[in-house]
Scaffold this motif. Sequence first.
Motif, PDB file in Angstrom:
ATOM      1  N   ARG A 248       0.824  -1.198   0.000  1.00 48.27           N
ATOM      2  CA  ARG A 248       0.000   0.000   0.000  1.00 48.27           C
ATOM      3  C   ARG A 248       0.866   1.259   0.000  1.00 48.27           C
ATOM      4  O   ARG A 248       0.596   2.233  -0.721  1.00 48.27           O
TER       5      ARG A 248
ATOM      6  N   ALA B 215       2.267   1.840  -3.425  1.00 49.43           N
ATOM      7  CA  ALA B 215       1.256   2.379  -4.335  1.00 49.43           C
ATOM      8  C   ALA B 215       1.047   3.872  -4.086  1.00 49.43           C
ATOM      9  O   ALA B 215       0.920   4.666  -5.032  1.00 49.43           O
ATOM     10  N   VAL B 216       1.010   4.279  -2.814  1.00 43.88           N
ATOM     11  CA  VAL B 216       0.848   5.693  -2.481  1.00 43.88           C
ATOM     12  C   VAL B 216       2.055   6.489  -2.964  1.00 43.88           C
ATOM     13  O   VAL B 216       1.911   7.561  -3.578  1.00 43.88           O
TER      14      VAL B 216
ATOM     15  N   ARG C  98       2.115   7.012  -6.832  1.00 46.05           N
ATOM     16  CA  ARG C  98       1.108   7.965  -7.312  1.00 46.05           C
ATOM     17  C   ARG C  98       1.441   9.400  -6.887  1.00 46.05           C
ATOM     18  O   ARG C  98       1.246  10.345  -7.657  1.00 46.05           O
TER      19      ARG C  98
ATOM     20  N   LEU D 183      -7.159   4.377  -4.523  1.00 43.71           N
ATOM     21  CA  LEU D 183      -6.848   3.261  -3.618  1.00 43.71           C
ATOM     22  C   LEU D 183      -7.953   3.003  -2.593  1.00 43.71           C
ATOM     23  O   LEU D 183      -7.800   2.142  -1.725  1.00 43.71           O
TER      24      LEU D 183
ATOM     25  N   ASP E 199      -4.162  -1.872  -9.980  1.00 44.19           N
ATOM     26  CA  ASP E 199      -4.545  -0.512 -10.366  1.00 44.19           C
ATOM     27  C   ASP E 199      -6.054  -0.453 -10.582  1.00 44.19           C
ATOM     28  O   ASP E 199      -6.543  -0.717 -11.682  1.00 44.19           O
TER      29      ASP E 199
END
Length: 483
Positions: A17, A20-21, A24, A38, A315
């Motif tokens: 997680r 992913a943050v 982005r 998310l 995604d």
Amino acid sequence: MNRIPTPQVATEALSDRERAVAERFAAGLTYREIGGALFIAPSTVRTHLATIYGKLGVRNKIELAASVAQMVAGRTATEAVAPLRDAEPASPTLAVFPIESLNPEERWRRFADGLSSDICVDLARFADLPVIAFHTMKLLGNRPESFEDHVQAVGATYAITGQLRADDRRVRLTIQLSDTRTGMTLWSERYERTMEDVLTLQDSLTESVINVLAGCFGTLAAIGRKASRQKPPGSLQAYDYFLLGVEQHNRFSPDGNAAAMQLLTRSIELDPGRARAWTELAYAHSIQAANGFGDDLESARKNWRSAAEEALRLDPTDPAGHTCIGDFKACIGDLAGAAEAHARALEYGRNNADTLALLAGAKALIVGDPADGIPFIERALSLNPLGPPWYHGMFARVLFVVGRYRACLSALEKSSQESPNTLMFQAMAHAYLGEMEEAAEVVSRLQTQFPSFTVEGFIAGYPISNPPALSAVREGARLARLV
């Protein structure tokens, strides 16, 4: 001075997680946009970023962007500041320099910054390669003394620069893509628009640039494929396998599809976190199912579903992933689920030419009003004049279902000539026009070249679930003596 961790350390330090943050945020998305993608609150995004800064030992967005770029590209911090001509990254990284306004008025400088930011954010969503956050690039300015002084700090392989000039009637944008290692211009274009609502004008210019650069057959992919082909087989990286796999997939032939599955599988083995590789693999399995390229329809469907679901897990905002899972849902009879997935794809990709082309075909054959597919495909071709042959194949399907058989045949001439369903639609269109000799010739070619292909197999595997399309295809197959 803090030292940015190596990609291996960064990867191990961050949770899925957090990774992913970080990616982005480095691509320029806001807290709200990241939270929406998310499914977490903006305040949670802020909390994650505080943890990420601590784990990576970075103090600002520039250092975070550099760390993320290294993490994705698989390079160490030492490699990031080495001369780029001496270090070939595993995956290219793109930097969008702020577009320079040649007008002195503040309103045009704001417009140029807004345009630059939109291009940066949309490229991060659609270009299948890391994009340095716009806020990072803005700190570097739009008139660098040399690329080398700036790109080494962020590890960019390609740079986009531009100039904007405007008067009371027209706006002109000149934009170019350059290789930062050689300084060579790889692509350039000039766009002119009449003066209109500023936000509409900004959207129009952004859409034009993004679709020419970032489509599946866009400039960036073409440059990447050319570079990948020139590499020795032993030095191919995950991104190379991905690009070459997409190229083979877009042939829509038996051997091309088989090669695509091998290449995309290898890309995923090397980089299992690339969502678009999973989406393309899902589509390859769907092509196998629809065209009779394999003996086991159920296995093809199972692989199709699992790859599409993994793409969306990685995604949730990938429009191609939503179109793909929507097509699958129609295969198992869940037409409401298919319509919902296609609506989600349009929500995330309404200005993406590839998405619009896919949805045009879905409107025609799967669920929806087939006539609605015409403006979708026309807009796709307008946004991306470099569109691949399958755009025209989708256009042909729409034209066939709405009864425009002569136009359908014209579109099929521009479509993939290696695909059995191209021949199927050609035969049926000729039959509807009463051209039985031409239809018989195409049927003979289809049966000779693709003996395992059947109309009913295509109906079940594509699927064709839209009642007007199902009726048109079955009657066309009867007239052409395909059944």
